[in-house]
Write a protein that holds these residues in place. Structure first.
Motif, PDB file in Angstrom:
ATOM      1  N   VAL A 298       0.567  -1.467   0.366  1.00 37.40           N
ATOM      2  CA  VAL A 298      -0.455  -0.156  -0.048  1.00 37.40           C
ATOM      3  C   VAL A 298       0.619   1.160  -0.278  1.00 37.40           C
ATOM      4  N   SER A 299       0.320   2.028  -0.929  1.00 35.43           N
ATOM      5  CA  SER A 299       1.819   3.449  -1.090  1.00 35.43           C
ATOM      6  C   SER A 299       0.084   4.292  -1.422  1.00 35.43           C
TER       7      SER A 299
ATOM      8  N   VAL B 239       8.107  -3.350   6.046  1.00 40.46           N
ATOM      9  CA  VAL B 239       8.742  -1.858   5.249  1.00 40.46           C
ATOM     10  C   VAL B 239       7.259  -1.025   6.181  1.00 40.46           C
ATOM     11  N   LEU B 240       7.532  -0.373   6.777  1.00 41.37           N
ATOM     12  CA  LEU B 240       6.898   1.401   7.374  1.00 41.37           C
ATOM     13  C   LEU B 240       8.232   2.819   6.772  1.00 41.37           C
TER      14      LEU B 240
ATOM     15  N   LEU C   8       4.076  -0.888   3.232  1.00 38.04           N
ATOM     16  CA  LEU C   8       3.296   0.904   3.651  1.00 38.04           C
ATOM     17  C   LEU C   8       4.014   1.874   3.885  1.00 38.04           C
ATOM     18  N   LEU C   9       4.130   2.245   2.908  1.00 42.25           N
ATOM     19  CA  LEU C   9       4.411   3.823   2.290  1.00 42.25           C
ATOM     20  C   LEU C   9       3.711   4.874   2.057  1.00 42.25           C
ATOM     21  N   LEU C  10       3.775   5.913   3.760  1.00 46.77           N
ATOM     22  CA  LEU C  10       3.370   7.279   4.077  1.00 46.77           C
ATOM     23  C   LEU C  10       3.971   8.279   3.861  1.00 46.77           C
ATOM     24  N   GLN C  11       4.998   8.032   3.634  1.00 50.70           N
ATOM     25  CA  GLN C  11       5.858   9.400   3.377  1.00 50.70           C
ATOM     26  C   GLN C  11       5.382   9.980   3.072  1.00 50.70           C
TER      27      GLN C  11
END
Length: 661
Positions: free
Chosen positions: A426-427, A473-474, A449-452
């Protein structure tokens, strides 16, 4: 020839008479008759008028500056006696076939074909068959196509005939190495003046066929793209109410010749503004707008994806992972590889840096296949926009690599949707998300999970991360988050799930330092932030004082890799710890740190050291005894030159490993 034919007829008569008396002709006689027929057919075909060049219909590149320049490159190489094999390569749909078709047709003029007695075209394709390619060559040379003939026999006939020619062979759409001897093509010698041109989506294929020169076909620039697009869309694209939308539609084709032709033709004669807006929306959402787009642009690129192979590794999933990043985003190669390693897509080797190097080699393989290209900055890569659209399209249909990607679309909150239980990644990068839901969102298989890039985001609610039991990966960097939730440590206790180990985490300085500094090592060791002998990953921590605290615990002998990343806080105390298995240390932006350690034995297995903005460090804890494990030291040249050494032997032994930043 007439005498030979009379002899043949006489032998046939004797055979018929012998058969009438119950005799069987000797195998040598039968073989002689067959060879005679082959030679006779060859002689007849040579005597038959064969056009030097057969015109191949296709779009012209006249007026296209880039394509015309590439055409001249290939023509010049044809006149270079030192070049026998030429590879024309580039991503699917970029115009390779169109280029060589124009080359073939240009060679119809007598002066252009002077070095060659015949130009031969054969289409190979992905699901190629040697017999089918041989048949194309036979037909072009006016040789008989014999049903049931072995490929070896056909190759022998082709070889005999081509030896008599000064030929140019164009092999279009080559997907893997071809054995030219097995095909029946003589290996060209300089005096023969015979040449081979092949087109391929892969530079590696060109290399395997040992091309002497390669010509890369790139996408068209904006001006040429618009010119080609309007040629196919017609005058409607220039109408006042259509042109602004048509311009955006053209940009979505990203300079790909095939896409410009197909999309332009599909919009020809459509004057309704709504139809153009619908097409633009479909292209922006990475959904094939027409069946032609799917069949002729998306599917050729998917063939590149399908043919990916790299030392048995999961290179296809590595490629799809890149679509989690925004369009035209320059992805740091090392960061990308670290995520691949954390996900288990790159083999974990005995030495962590060996795994990194394996991943970098994989990146180069994807670049050679035109599925990645150099980014805007050093040591970065990016995806071509159309390639990214294709990868999203593939991932959405994949049962193993299904992704949910909404990046850079201005979201101020996570969409209120129910994620598929099969979603793997999920990005939500580069949005304006202000808050995350404080309740359980079941995402049992999500590993990344990419929230940057969500600057307004300040809090990660306690209940949010509990829905991600498989998280590896977070990324919460470039957000306003100050602390990490305690639920991050409780993920391994989620009912019905196996223990979670977040193997790659990237956070703001405040979140990483504050949370990790104030927590016991054992807790973070279990959650995977700090690598151990059982979980040898690259962790992210905030200050050198943490290394000291970690080393004083009972687990100090298990720590193998600690990375210091981007913190403006000064270290409270210099490290005076002993961490015997530490292999990699990266120190950035700790200007008040004055020493790494007072004890040389702290660094018994250190292999890599990177120091950035550490001008106050005057001495490294190395001696001739513990410097022999070092493989790389990175830092600013000014810092290196002002270091103090106990003896010159240590400096000399380490000098070879220093790489200035």
């Amino acid at each position: 020839m007439g005498n030979l034919i009379d002899l043949r007829d006489n032998v046939k008569g004797q055979i018929e008479a012998a058969k009438g008396n119950g005799h069987i002709p000797a195998p040598a006689v039968t073989k002689w008759l067959q060879e005679f027929e082959d030679v006779k057919n060859d002689v007849i075909s040579i005597g038959t008028s064969v056009k030097k060049v057969e015109h191949i219909p296709g779009p012209t590149i006249e007026g296209q500056t880039t394509a015309s320049r590439n055409l001249m490159k290939v023509l010049n190489l044809l006149n270079d006696d030192s070049v026998n094999r030429i590879g024309v390569w580039g991503m699917g749909g970029v115009g390779k076939t169109t280029l060589v078709k124009n080359l073939n047709n240009k060679l119809e003029t007598a002066t252009s074909t002077e070095p060659f007695s015949i130009i031969i075209w054969a289409t190979v394709s992905k699901d190629w068959d040697l017999k089918r390619v041989q048949t194309q060559l036979l037909e072009r040379l006016n040789l008989a196509v014999k049903a049931g003939e072995s490929m070896e026999s056909t190759a022998s006939r082709l070889h005999r005939r081509l030896e008599k020619e000064r030929f140019l062979l164009i092999l279009d759409d080559v997907w893997e190495a071809i054995d030219l001897d097995y095909l029946g093509v003589p290996q060209s010698e300089p005096l023969m003046r015979c040449k081979i041109i092949l087109t391929s989506q892969s530079l590696d294929v060109c290399r395997k066929i040992t091309t002497d020169k390669e010509v890369k076909v790139d996408v068209l620039d904006e001006e040429q793209s618009w010119q080609l697009f309007t040629q196919n869309a017609g005058k409607v694209a220039s109408l006042e109410h259509i042109k602004p939308i048509a311009t955006e539609v053209c940009k979505e084709c990203c300079g790909l010749t095939l896409a410009l032709i197909i999309v332009g033709a599909s919009m020809r004669g459509k004057t309704a503004e709504a139809l153009w807006k619908d097409a633009l929306n479909a292209l922006q959402m990475a959904v094939p707008h027409t069946k032609g787009i799917e069949d002729k642009v998306y599917r050729p690129l998917k063939w590149s994806y399908d043919s990916l192979y790299f030392q048995g590794m999961d290179i296809k999933s590595c490629f799809l992972y890149c679509s989690l990043y925004p369009e035209d985003f320059s992805i740091g190669v090392r960061e990308l590889v670290q995520c691949w390693i954390a996900e288990g897509l790159v083999d974990k080797l005995r030495n962590y840096e060996d795994s990194i190097n394996r991943g970098i080699a994989l990146v180069e393989n994807l670049k050679d296949s035109c599925l990645l290209e150099n980014g805007f900055f050093k040591d970065t890569v990016k995806m071509h926009d159309v390639v990214r659209d294709v990868s999203i399209w593939i991932a959405c249909c994949s049962s193993r690599d299904e992704s949910f990607v909404q990046v850079g679309v201005g979201l101020d909150q996570m969409p209120d949707i129910e994620f598929s239980k099969s979603v793997k990644r999920v990005s939500f990068m580069d949005n304006r998300i202000k808050w995350l839901p404080n309740f359980l969102i079941e995402c049992p298989k999500v590993s990344s999970l990419l929230l940057q890039g969500n600057l307004p985001l300040e809090i990660v609610p306690e209940g949010f991360l509990l829905g991600f039991p498989a998280l590896q990966v977070l990324n919460l960097s470039e957000t306003g988050i100050h602390t990490l939730p305690l639920s991050l440590l409780d993920l391994q206790e989620s009912p019905g799930s196996s223990p979670t180990k977040i193997r790659y985490g990237e956070f703001n300085e405040s979140a990483a330092v504050r949370s990790i500094r104030n927590s016991p090592l054992e807790t973070y060791r279990k959650s995977g932030y700090i690598p151990t002998a059982m979980n040898q990953e690259e962790g992210t921590v905030g200050s050198c004082s943490f290394v000291e605290n970690a080393s004083s615990s009972e687990h100090r002998g298990e720590i193998e890799e600690i990375v210091e990343l981007a913190t403006s806080r000064p270290a409270l105390v210099p490290c005076s710890c002993i961490v015997p298995n530490l292999q990699i240390v990266k120190l950035k932006n700790l200007p008040n740190l004055t020493a790494l350690s007072e004890q040389p034995e702290s660094w018994q297995h250190l292999e890599q050291l990177e120091v950035v903005n550490y001008n106050r460090i005057k001495k490294l804890p190395f001696t001739t005894q513990n410097a022999n494990t070092m493989k790389e030291i990175r830092g600013e040249l000014q810092w290196w030159d002002q270091l103090e050494w106990d003896d010159e032997d240590t400096k000399s032994s380490l000098q070879q490993y220093f790489i200035p930043l």
